[in-house]
Each structure stands twice: as structure tokens, then as C-alpha cells.
Design an enzyme around this catalytic site. Structure first.
Site, PDB file in Angstrom:
ATOM      1  N   TYR A 151      16.866  29.674   8.233  1.00  0.00           N
ATOM      2  CA  TYR A 151      15.639  30.356   8.663  1.00  0.00           C
ATOM      3  C   TYR A 151      15.570  30.460  10.181  1.00  0.00           C
ATOM      4  O   TYR A 151      15.904  29.509  10.890  1.00  0.00           O
ATOM      5  CB  TYR A 151      14.415  29.590   8.188  1.00  0.00           C
ATOM      6  CG  TYR A 151      14.102  29.756   6.725  1.00  0.00           C
ATOM      7  CD1 TYR A 151      13.793  31.006   6.192  1.00  0.00           C
ATOM      8  CD2 TYR A 151      14.086  28.651   5.874  1.00  0.00           C
ATOM      9  CE1 TYR A 151      13.489  31.153   4.847  1.00  0.00           C
ATOM     10  CE2 TYR A 151      13.776  28.784   4.535  1.00  0.00           C
ATOM     11  CZ  TYR A 151      13.477  30.034   4.022  1.00  0.00           C
ATOM     12  OH  TYR A 151      13.175  30.166   2.694  1.00  0.00           O
ATOM     13  N   MET A 171      12.676  24.217   2.507  1.00  0.00           N
ATOM     14  CA  MET A 171      11.843  23.456   1.570  1.00  0.00           C
ATOM     15  C   MET A 171      12.687  22.601   0.623  1.00  0.00           C
ATOM     16  O   MET A 171      12.365  21.449   0.359  1.00  0.00           O
ATOM     17  CB  MET A 171      10.935  24.396   0.772  1.00  0.00           C
ATOM     18  CG  MET A 171       9.948  23.647  -0.109  1.00  0.00           C
ATOM     19  SD  MET A 171       8.897  24.703  -1.109  1.00  0.00           S
ATOM     20  CE  MET A 171       7.828  25.429   0.113  1.00  0.00           C
ATOM     21  N   ARG A 227     -10.724   0.013  15.350  1.00  0.00           N
ATOM     22  CA  ARG A 227     -10.597   0.910  14.203  1.00  0.00           C
ATOM     23  C   ARG A 227     -11.541   0.420  13.100  1.00  0.00           C
ATOM     24  O   ARG A 227     -12.389   1.147  12.625  1.00  0.00           O
ATOM     25  CB  ARG A 227      -9.135   0.927  13.737  1.00  0.00           C
ATOM     26  CG  ARG A 227      -8.846   1.880  12.615  1.00  0.00           C
ATOM     27  CD  ARG A 227      -7.371   1.907  12.255  1.00  0.00           C
ATOM     28  NE  ARG A 227      -6.910   0.645  11.658  1.00  0.00           N
ATOM     29  CZ  ARG A 227      -5.684   0.456  11.162  1.00  0.00           C
ATOM     30  NH1 ARG A 227      -4.794   1.446  11.196  1.00  0.00           N
ATOM     31  NH2 ARG A 227      -5.336  -0.697  10.639  1.00  0.00           N
ATOM     32  N   LYS A 261       0.848  -1.203   0.000  1.00  0.00           N
ATOM     33  CA  LYS A 261       0.000   0.000   0.000  1.00  0.00           C
ATOM     34  C   LYS A 261       0.880   1.250   0.000  1.00  0.00           C
ATOM     35  O   LYS A 261       2.091   1.163   0.255  1.00  0.00           O
ATOM     36  CB  LYS A 261      -0.909  -0.026   1.233  1.00  0.00           C
ATOM     37  CG  LYS A 261      -0.162   0.029   2.557  1.00  0.00           C
ATOM     38  CD  LYS A 261      -1.087  -0.277   3.733  1.00  0.00           C
ATOM     39  CE  LYS A 261      -0.317  -0.273   5.037  1.00  0.00           C
ATOM     40  NZ  LYS A 261      -1.146  -0.724   6.174  1.00  0.00           N
TER      41      LYS A 261
HETATM   42  C1  LIG Z   1      -0.359  -1.731   6.814  1.00  0.00           C
HETATM   43  C2  LIG Z   1      -0.927  -2.995   7.274  1.00  0.00           C
HETATM   44  C3  LIG Z   1      -0.106  -4.113   7.499  1.00  0.00           C
HETATM   45  C4  LIG Z   1       1.399  -4.039   7.449  1.00  0.00           C
HETATM   46  O1  LIG Z   1       1.859  -3.459   8.645  1.00  0.00           O
HETATM   47  P1  LIG Z   1       3.446  -3.382   8.960  1.00  0.00           P
HETATM   48  O2  LIG Z   1       3.504  -2.885  10.350  1.00  0.00           O
HETATM   49  O3  LIG Z   1       4.004  -2.404   7.971  1.00  0.00           O
HETATM   50  O4  LIG Z   1       3.974  -4.736   8.762  1.00  0.00           O
HETATM   51  C5  LIG Z   1      -0.717  -5.302   7.828  1.00  0.00           C
HETATM   52  N1  LIG Z   1      -2.058  -5.393   7.948  1.00  0.00           N
HETATM   53  C6  LIG Z   1      -2.870  -4.334   7.759  1.00  0.00           C
HETATM   54  C7  LIG Z   1      -4.350  -4.503   7.919  1.00  0.00           C
HETATM   55  C8  LIG Z   1      -2.344  -3.104   7.439  1.00  0.00           C
HETATM   56  O5  LIG Z   1      -3.151  -2.064   7.270  1.00  0.00           O
END
Ligand SMILES: *Cc1c(COP(=O)(O)O)cnc(C)c1O
Length: 357
Positions: free
Chosen positions: A254, A302, A130, A34
Site C-alpha cells: 500500500y 490488515m 490517577r 488483567k
Molecule cells: C497493571 C498493574 C500492575 C502491573 O504492572 P506491570 O508494570 O505490568 O508489572 C501493578 N499494579 C497495578 C495497580 C496495575 O494496574
């Protein structure tokens, strides 16, 4: 060309994937790709793992479609599920596995007319609160989903809130919640993110879901990637584009917050927060030039940042500057900034070219 590049080491990536698999012999693993493979480039990461990974996991349909365009075969799981009814049809067309994370999701799935049934992963809220069904709702929905023509495999998944804290009491509680549902005959079960892959063997189940460790960063605050045997995948390298002498008492950058305590040699580096280097990095944070650490001097701007080269007299215009990589662990930078490697990796911006080796 502006000297700034993110080099992605695909051999290190493959090493890390096989390390994850070795933690759980006989289990399968979705490589989590992802967020553009945590900033590394989803297409390239998928191509590099295609012959070894059992599947890939993404957040959204859009992410899945991008990968499907370059890989017709791979099993792919939509971790956040579908966001509207029409997406189930699209998910079936793309031959995805989908998470179904609550009753509203399940109703939409059962109302859909699909070109082919989907592999469904019922998501249990085992304590993170969640996403996911309560345990009771899993039991209620199980028979309906089992019979539904829209459903091919019926699987169970859940996600840990504290797997990165070994011995946290919630880990055991979540595992218990999950295991209590294992009397239902799900086709496959999945619970382990990276931290659980490494330290919670009881959570390995049928399918692992490693993310961050594939990219060579640690999920733990107190265990380094190196100690875990991981190899860093991304190296962020900029260049020294200016060097000047700054007399004692003069400030740099800055806000004029950094003041030379001695006659100093200041280098300007071609990377800033618009590239993804965190503006919260304090003065003193290390970068590596010619194999030696030198400290940040003043605020990150930046497009640039400044470093104090006074103790590295050999440094020259055009030298490479490693902002993170094998010599400067990304987790160390993250810790200095009050964040985690995940955030830094996913925030490397589009204007930083990726080079794959
Ligand atoms: C992002 C995610 C993972 C991977 O998590 P890591 O800590 O990067 O290994 C696994 N399961 C779900 C549901 C996630 O959203």
C-alpha cells in the site's frame, strides 16, 4: 488453516513468576492477569500458576468472574475497584479483594450490605495522580473503614508512575508518601509493579504486583528481558504464503512506499495489523525466518505483511516466520514502533489462536 499462531510457553511463565518472587524473599505476589493476562489467556495463565501464585490481580469484576469460574480458591484483587454500588455485593460473592480508590468508593462500600466482609485495599495517590486517596484522606478514612462491618482486612496499596526509570526522583517521593502512612496498622501493604520488584527493594512491602515480567517482557527501556533473566512467554508465528521476484524500481505494498533498490525477492507473510502486528512497524523492522533476520518491506496491511528475502535465498514457501519471540524480542519491535511490549501483547486479537505448551 491460516498459518498464524501465538504459542504460549507456560513453563517460561512459571520461571518468570518464580524469578519475581526470588527478588523479594518472604513476600507474597499477586500475579497480574488483567487484560486476559496481557493477551496470553487469563484462564490458562491462572491454571498454570495456581499452585505457586499467592493470588491474582485483575482490572474488573468481569475479569474476576471469568477466573473464578475456573478457580474457586485463588485470592483475587480488583485493581480498579468497583464502578457502582451493586458491584460490592458481587465482589463479596466472588470473594474478591477490592481496591477502594477514593471517597465515593468508600461511601458506596459502607452503604452496601454484603454476604461477607471484603478484604479492602485503600489506594493511596502517592504521586501518580490517577487514582487513590490523598494521604490526609487515608488518615480520615482509616478509622471508619477499620470499624466497618463490610471490611475484613484493611490494606494499603499505591502505584508508581516512574518505576521503569531507575533513579527518577518521583520514586523516592512516592515511597516516602507511602511509608509515612505505615504507622497506621494496615494488615498488608503493596506497592511494587514489575519494575519496582526488580529494582526498588524498599517498595517490596508485603505483596508484590508483577505483571509484564511474568510474560517475559521488560518494563525498562534500557534493560532487556534477556539481561533480566526473563524468558519470553509468547511467540507469534506466521507463515510465508507467497514469494515473488520484484525488479529494481518496482514498489511493494500500500502506498507504494517501499521501492526495490535491486532485483528483490519478496515474501508475503500471513499476519497483519488486524492480528495485532503494529501497523506502525517501519520498513526494515526484523522478522526471523530459518533463524535469520529479514526486514519488513513496505506497509503492514490488515491481514499480511511483506518481507525482503533477497539476502535469504533458502527461504521457501511455507516457512515459519517469527514475528516476536525468543529470536525477535517483542521489546525490540515495540521500540521500533514507539510503543511498549505491554501494548503489543494486549493487542493480539481474537482471531489469532493461542496454543499452550
Ligand atoms: C497493571 C498493574 C500492575 C502491573 O504492572 P506491570 O508494570 O505490568 O508489572 C501493578 N499494579 C497495578 C495497580 C496495575 O494496574
Amino acid at each position: 488453516m491460516r498459518p498464524l499462531i501465538a504459542t504460549v510457553d507456560l513453563a517460561a511463565l512459571r520461571h518468570n513468576y518464580s524469578l519475581a518472587r526470588q527478588c523479594a524473599p518472604g513476600r507474597k505476589a499477586f500475579a497480574v492477569v488483567k487484560a486476559d493476562a496481557y493477551g496470553h489467556g487469563a484462564r490458562q495463565v491462572v491454571a498454570a500458576l495456581a499452585d505457586v501464585a499467592d493470588g491474582f490481580a485483575v482490572c474488573s469484576l468481569e475479569e474476576a468472574a471469568e477466573i473464578r469460574a475456573v478457580n474457586e480458591q485463588a485470592r483475587m484483587l480488583l485493581l480498579e475497584g468497583c464502578f457502582e454500588a451493586a458491584e460490592y455485593e458481587a465482589a463479596a460473592e466472588l470473594r474478591l479483594d477490592v481496591a477502594v480508590q477514593g471517597s465515593a468508593n468508600a461511601e458506596q462500600l459502607l452503604a452496601a450490605s454484603l454476604p461477607r466482609p471484603l478484604n479492602v485495599w485503600m489506594k493511596l495517590d502517592s504521586g501518580m495522580h490517577r487514582l487513590g486517596f490523598t494521604a490526609e484522606a487515608v488518615r480520615d478514612w482509616y478509622p471508619r473503614l477499620r470499624e466497618a462491618p463490610q471490611v475484613a482486612e484493611l490494606n494499603l496499596m499505591s502505584h508508581f508512575a516512574c518505576a521503569d526509570e531507575r533513579g527518577h526522583p518521583l520514586n523516592e517521593l512516592q515511597l516516602e508518601q507511602f511509608c509515612a502512612l505505615c504507622e497506621l496498622e494496615f494488615d498488608h501493604r503493596s506497592m511494587a509493579n514489575s519494575a519496582a520488584v526488580l529494582t526498588l527493594a524498599a517498595a517490596h512491602m508485603d505483596w508484590l504486583r508483577p505483571g509484564i515480567i511474568l510474560y517475559g517482557a521488560t518494563p525498562f527501556a534500557e534493560l532487556s528481558a534477556e539481561a533480566l533473566g526473563l524468558k519470553p512467554v509468547m511467540t507469534l508465528t506466521a507463515g510465508l504464503i507467497a514469494i515473488r521476484d520484484v525488479p529494481a524500481g518496482e514498489s511493494v505494498g500500500y502506498g507504494a512506499g517501499w521501492v526495490a533498490q535491486r532485483p528483490s525477492r519478496i515474501g508475503t507473510v500471513s499476519c497483519g495489523y488486524a492480528d495485532g502486528y503494529p501497523r506502525t512497524a517501519p520498513s526494515g523492522t526484523s522478522v526471523v525466518i530459518r533463524g535469520q533476520r529479514v526486514p519488513l518491506a513496505g506497509r503492514v496491511s490488515m491481514d499480511m505483511l511483506a518481507v525482503d528475502l533477497t539476502d535469504l535465498p533458502d527461504a521457501q514457501l511455507g516457512d515459519a516466520v517469527e514475528l516476536w519471540g525468543a529470536q525477535m524480542p517483542i521489546d525490540e519491535l515495540a521500540q521500533a514502533c514507539g510503543t511498549i511490549g505491554y501494548e503489543l501483547l494486549t493487542k493480539v486479537t481474537r482471531r489469532v489462536p493461542r496454543r499452550y505448551i
